[in-house]
Enzyme design. Sequence first.
Site, PDB file in Angstrom:
ATOM      1  N   SER A  76       0.843  -1.199   0.000  1.00 57.26           N
ATOM      2  CA  SER A  76       0.000   0.000   0.000  1.00 57.26           C
ATOM      3  C   SER A  76       0.873   1.243   0.000  1.00 57.26           C
ATOM      4  O   SER A  76       2.099   1.170  -0.014  1.00 57.26           O
ATOM      5  CB  SER A  76      -0.914   0.005   1.235  1.00 57.26           C
ATOM      6  OG  SER A  76      -0.142   0.168   2.413  1.00 57.26           O
ATOM      7  N   LYS A  77       0.224   2.390   0.027  1.00 60.78           N
ATOM      8  CA  LYS A  77       0.933   3.667  -0.042  1.00 60.78           C
ATOM      9  C   LYS A  77       1.940   3.842   1.093  1.00 60.78           C
ATOM     10  O   LYS A  77       2.942   4.532   0.936  1.00 60.78           O
ATOM     11  CB  LYS A  77      -0.077   4.826   0.003  1.00 60.78           C
ATOM     12  CG  LYS A  77      -0.815   5.057  -1.310  1.00 60.78           C
ATOM     13  CD  LYS A  77       0.117   5.663  -2.353  1.00 60.78           C
ATOM     14  CE  LYS A  77      -0.644   6.026  -3.616  1.00 60.78           C
ATOM     15  NZ  LYS A  77       0.262   6.540  -4.657  1.00 60.78           N
ATOM     16  N   ARG A  78       1.664   3.198   2.228  1.00 62.48           N
ATOM     17  CA  ARG A  78       2.593   3.395   3.353  1.00 62.48           C
ATOM     18  C   ARG A  78       3.956   2.763   3.078  1.00 62.48           C
ATOM     19  O   ARG A  78       4.940   3.100   3.729  1.00 62.48           O
ATOM     20  CB  ARG A  78       1.994   2.822   4.643  1.00 62.48           C
ATOM     21  CG  ARG A  78       1.909   1.308   4.692  1.00 62.48           C
ATOM     22  CD  ARG A  78       1.420   0.820   6.047  1.00 62.48           C
ATOM     23  NE  ARG A  78       1.332  -0.620   6.102  1.00 62.48           N
ATOM     24  CZ  ARG A  78       0.310  -1.328   5.640  1.00 62.48           C
ATOM     25  NH1 ARG A  78      -0.721  -0.697   5.093  1.00 62.48           N
ATOM     26  NH2 ARG A  78       0.290  -2.646   5.721  1.00 62.48           N
TER      27      ARG A  78
END
Length: 472
Positions: A243-245
């Site tokens: 994911s974006k993290r």
Amino acid sequence: MAEAKQVVTRIAPSPTGFMHIGTARTALFNWLYARGRGGKFLLRIEDTDRQRSTPEATQAILRGMAWLGLDHDGAAVSQFGRVERHAEVAQELLSRGAAYKCFSTQEEIAAFREAARTEGRSTLFRSPWRDADPATHPDAPYALRIRAPREGETVIDDQVQGTVTFRNADLDDMILLRSDGTPTYMLAVVVDDVDMGVTHVIRGDDHLANTPRQSLIYAAMGWDLPVYAHIPLILGPDGKKLSKRHGATGVEEYQKMGYPAAGMRNYLARLGWSHGDDEFFTDAQALDWFGFDGINKAAARFDFKKLENLCGQHIAGAEDSDLLREILAFLKVTGAEIPTSEVQELLLCGMYCLKERAKTFPELIEKAEFILSDRPIEPDEKAARSLDAEARAILGELTPHLQNASWSRNGLEDAVARFAQDRDLKLGKIAQPLRAALAGRTATPSVFDMMLVIGQDETLDRIRDIVGHPAT
């Protein structure tokens, strides 16, 4: 002996946002499998979700595919453009008795599930209309549901997951056509794959649970099942869903970060697939080697260091002209200024020393600042510290030696070495201010490479600019 069918694979992304790196990896696997066997690789845009699908997202998919070099055969197919064909098959299933009309409303289904949860029963909806006498059908909207078997098992032979068995008691009578007449994704996927001649369905293993339900449509229509290969998902370095993290998840983000497409293909191929201990390989090798036997069942973890290492190897081994084209494309997508044709020629001339140890295009461009910068060169803070009065005096004394030097690698090295020997100077005492004068920074290619690339006149002019500028 029957002639083997031509391999046909496809990628079928939904245009509801950017092209995810996982979708790109799935596209690559399909491309490698088909192209490596002289087959076809098709693109279908699954745009039936009209509220979330956008033309911009479709264009992002096309750009991502083009950047990765994953060419597809024929025009992209719009799933939404085939809704009449999907409905036609649903009606055929109804006429065969493989589907039935269900008049249960959304409210009734929701109430059933709520009661089932409260009582601790299965929430799998069993329509009361499955075996109802048509004479009892009301004049009301209805959905078409498939008549799934209630007993026995459905077995899927998967090229990656092996033999997977599903209890038919756990399968619902999935909806084929909604009450408004629109087809569901589960129906559309099967019809499109059959009509497009897809022989091998290579997709993420999150779709494995859909396979027994979709196989019911194949069986009811008398269609041959494709070969299934459900590949592992991509996780972040921490083992959680990417994911974006974790960093960039969209394909175009990686292009804008300056990774070369060849390195990206190499790395994505290694995410979930292997050929012995080989890490670095060319497209030709990947096409020759790729097969289901090398795909792992376990999820792959994204590793940015491995990506950068492979990209560095691909940059180092690339043809200079190919690198220049990709660098110009990188500058364009990032909105940076495109160099003039004269500067591009210098970049091409200097590519041999620019691509060494560069893992991304920004790193390569950073090394190329001595080419991209105009006179007078403005040294950065670190480089300026090596241009004190003594250093400028050394450069002034060096200038006539460079004027008379043979402008070749050996000639320049000899001239600087003789000068250093005559002045009893270490080479670094000369190279550091010379580097600052030529590039305005401390991290650059060799001073001799820079002089060869920009030429004698430009080299001497840059030194004169610095020598004539008093130290501060």
